[in-house]
Scaffold this active site. Structure first.
Site, mmCIF file in Angstrom:
data_model
loop_
_atom_site.group_PDB
_atom_site.id
_atom_site.type_symbol
_atom_site.label_atom_id
_atom_site.label_comp_id
_atom_site.label_asym_id
_atom_site.label_seq_id
_atom_site.Cartn_x
_atom_site.Cartn_y
_atom_site.Cartn_z
ATOM 1 N N CYS A 190 43.035 33.725 36.121
ATOM 2 C CA CYS A 190 43.045 32.337 36.603
ATOM 3 C C CYS A 190 44.409 31.986 37.195
ATOM 4 C CB CYS A 190 42.674 31.368 35.481
ATOM 5 S SG CYS A 190 43.783 31.409 34.062
ATOM 6 N N GLU A 199 40.849 31.627 41.063
ATOM 7 C CA GLU A 199 40.382 32.592 40.069
ATOM 8 C C GLU A 199 40.057 33.864 40.840
ATOM 9 O OE1 GLU A 199 38.660 32.876 35.809
ATOM 10 O OE2 GLU A 199 39.409 31.099 36.816
#
Length: 367
Positions: free
Chosen positions: A324, A358
């Site tokens: 992330c 992400e």
């Protein structure tokens, strides 16, 4: 971007900008072209939190402008699921009319699922008594009569009151199977369900020819472990948070999966156990040496992998890394590139209209 208006006309542009940025970040590591997985342009987020503002007889959700810090009244929130938007209006209308429920209410947290379930948590700056519980039950029943499949929770200092239970069950269609995932209040869940499905299906695709067993660190409620179990002989997964471990155990049973073992320990502790530095009672009955883990899966927090865990993952022929925070991924790749090469790269637009990205990489051992 204001809370009630999304720049949907600019969705493609922001996605192209992220794609170019990720490709540039990965170019020093000879990464292939990124596979791009889009988000819905609106109503993509399955959870939301709002502060509550009291203005004489009025009561409403607010957010704070990130630049000016001024409060903004929020009636509708197109970032959040349609289900959350419907409940926001109905819940606030009902609370506004009930003094016991509105007194010192300062925040409402919402969690929703693609399976049509909702959980709302009301947070207070005061003790919650039996009278509050009675009014909360009436509120829950009233909203259920309006068609909401709802769990309602009250929180105050050192207090958590569940009228029924503190979880809802999601059902995600993943590569031809419906996967059941228990989602516990105040525990981590993937915020963008549509993109989560993309991530799970991509992970299944890149490991479809894998052999041996899978080791996963930071498994949460088993989101990836359970979906990937079909591609491996056995899966060994670690997680530190008790509620997530309990949810993962439920999910294993609910999905009739018999080749996944969850152990409650941190990635750092597991590294110590694998290296023989420490022994853990939690590992009694589990023979780590019996596992033939040829693939390791990591989905670390924003800080990335610590140095010892980087050394641990380098021992495996295949590393599947979901990140992330591509900046910490790149920092880890500075070390991983000496033993592994990137064979697949993906961008998942989990957070549209923000700078956050992400991404996923499959790393395979160099010859």
């Amino acid at each position: 971007m204001t809370p009630d208006i999304l720049p949907t006309d600019g969705y493609e542009h922001q996605l192209a900008e992220k794609s170019a940025r990720l490709q540039a970040m990965m170019s020093p590591f000879q990464a292939p072209a990124a596979e791009i997985f889009r988000s819905p342009a609106e109503h993509y987020r399955m959870r939301a939190e709002f502060r509550v503002w009291h203005d004489e007889d009025d009561l409403y959700h607010i957010m704070f402008d990130q630049q000016t810090k001024l409060r903004i009244r929020v009636e509708q929130f197109p970032v959040a699921s349609l289900l959350i938007n419907r409940l926001m209006s109905a819940l606030m209308t009902a609370i506004r009319a009930e003094p016991i429920l509105r007194h010192k209410l300062f925040q409402i947290d919402y969690l929703s699922t693609l399976s049509g379930k909702l959980l709302a948590t009301l947070l207070y700056h005061r003790p919650l008594d039996e009278e509050w519980q009675q009014k909360a039950r009436e509120l829950r029943d009233q909203l259920r009569e309006q068609g909401f499949d709802l769990q309602l929770i009250g929180r105050a200092s050192k207090t958590k009151i569940m009228l029924d239970h503190d979880y809802i069950d999601e059902v995600l269609p993943v590569a031809g199977r419906d996967m059941i995932y228990r989602q516990v209040e105040n525990s981590f869940t993937q915020p963008n369900a549509a993109v989560n499905i993309h991530m799970l299906e991509w992970a299944i695709d890149v490991t479809q020819h894998a052999s041996g067993d899978l080791l996963e660190l930071y498994c949460g409620n088993g989101n990836f472990s359970l979906a990937l179990a079909r591609n491996f002989d056995r899966v060994l997964a670690t997680e530190i948070a008790k509620p997530s471990v309990a949810a993962a155990q439920y999910n294993i049973a609910a999905n009739h999966i018999d080749n996944v073992q969850i152990i409650r320990m941190s990635a750092e502790e597991f590294t110590q156990a694998m290296q023989g530095v420490r022994e853990f009672n939690r590992l009694k009955g589990i023979d780590l040496t019996s596992y033939n883990c040829e693939t390791i899966f990591v989905d670390p927090p924003r800080s990335g992998l610590d140095d010892e865990t980087v050394k641990l993952v380098q021992a495996y022929p295949r590393i599947l890394y979901i990140s992330c925070n591509p900046e910490t991924l790149c920092a880890n790749l500075e070390q991983l590139q000496y033993t592994h090469k990137i064979s697949r790269l993906a961008l998942f637009d989990q957070f549209p209209y923000t700078h956050h990205m992400e991404c996923g990489v499959l790393l395979e051992k160099r010859d």
